[in-house]
Design an enzyme around this catalytic site. Structure first.
Site, PDB file in Angstrom:
ATOM      1  CE  LYS A  88      -4.451   0.907   2.193  1.00  0.00           C
ATOM      2  NZ  LYS A  88      -5.217   0.741   3.440  1.00  0.00           N
TER       3      LYS A  88
HETATM    4  O1  G3P Z   1      -7.854   1.554   5.169  1.00  0.00           O
HETATM    5  C1  G3P Z   1      -8.195   2.750   4.601  1.00  0.00           C
HETATM    6  C2  G3P Z   1      -9.590   3.261   4.882  1.00  0.00           C
HETATM    7  O2  G3P Z   1     -10.523   2.263   4.667  1.00  0.00           O
HETATM    8  C3  G3P Z   1      -9.761   4.021   6.163  1.00  0.00           C
HETATM    9  O3  G3P Z   1     -11.079   4.118   6.592  1.00  0.00           O
HETATM   10  O4  G3P Z   1     -12.773   4.557   8.332  1.00  0.00           O
HETATM   11  O5  G3P Z   1     -10.405   5.317   8.699  1.00  0.00           O
HETATM   12  O6  G3P Z   1     -11.854   6.461   7.039  1.00  0.00           O
HETATM   13  P1  G3P Z   1     -11.542   5.177   7.720  1.00  0.00           P
END
Ligand code: G3P
Length: 221
Positions: A88
């Site tokens: 990533k």
């Molecule tokens: O892993 C990346 C993404 O899905 C993060 O999500 O919930 O922290 O905005 P969030």
């Protein structure tokens, strides 16, 4: 549509995997920190543990470096851990160079922290395997995250880009359904959003009625 779970919690990954519909896992440095996983050796071992839990599914592991050389060094170390690791890489200038480098070397990547169609276009041109638009975080600032998925779908289809659209920062079941309608290739979200897809009050009341009628019929037999 592939279902990924967005967590570094082994219990939640196991629970999702037991359902039989899990296609992979995404993690990020915040999710690793939430599980208290720190120090290079523990972090690397945790990624291997996750890979072993999900079997065939892809597991995104994020680089911490923000310079090209550092990203390449970390990414190559991560990719060597397990065949299912996807490196990533953040959508920054050095990250774009790293995406192209990894693509040329046959190392699969997930371009993260994508918030615009332009960023998604650049990620695809750099050869990213996955692009991760964060739809929930866009919604949080009063911008339509799902609309971004539709824009990227159109752009990728116009040119036949093979980069898979991985709808990230999913917060609830409607995000998943809307992304599926648009044709996102993958969604990653919390276990709660996946389990919410299963639930319907008419299913619960219908099942209760079936079981009650069956019991009554047996008692009257
Ligand atoms: O892993 C990346 C993404 O899905 C993060 O999500 O919930 O922290 O905005 P969030």
């Amino acid at each position: 549509m592939k279902f990924f779970i967005d967590t570094a919690n082994l219990d939640q990954i196991r629970e999702a995997s037991d359902l039989g519909i899990l296609d992979g896992v995404t993690t990020n440095p915040s999710l690793m920190a939430k599980e208290g996983i720190t120090g290079t050796d523990r972090v690397l071992k945790h990624y291997v543990d996750i890979c072993q839990l999900v079997g065939e599914g892809d597991v995104s592991a994020e680089v911490i470096a923000t310079d090209f050389e550092g990203m390449v060094r970390e990414g190559e170390e991560l990719a060597a851990l397990h065949p299912n690791i996807v490196v990533k890489v953040p959508m920054i200038r050095e990250g774009v160079k790293a995406l192209k480098y990894f693509s040329d070397k046959g190392i699969r990547t997930n371009c993260t922290l994508v918030f615009s169609a332009g960023q998604a276009l650049v990620a695809a041109k750099a050869g990213a395997s996955y692009v991760s638009p964060f739809i929930g975080r866009l919604d949080d600032i009063s911008t339509d995250g799902v609309e971004l998925i539709a824009q990227i779908r159109d752009i990728y289809d116009n040119y036949g880009f093979e980069t898979e659209i991985l709808a990230a920062s999913v917060r609830h079941p409607m995000h998943i359904i809307q992304c599926a309608e648009i044709g996102a290739d993958v969604m990653t979200g919390p276990l709660s959003a996946i389990l919410a897809l299963l639930r319907h009050p008419l299913t619960d009341s219908g099942l209760a009625q079936f079981l009650a009628d069956h019991k009554k019929a047996r008692e009257n037999a």
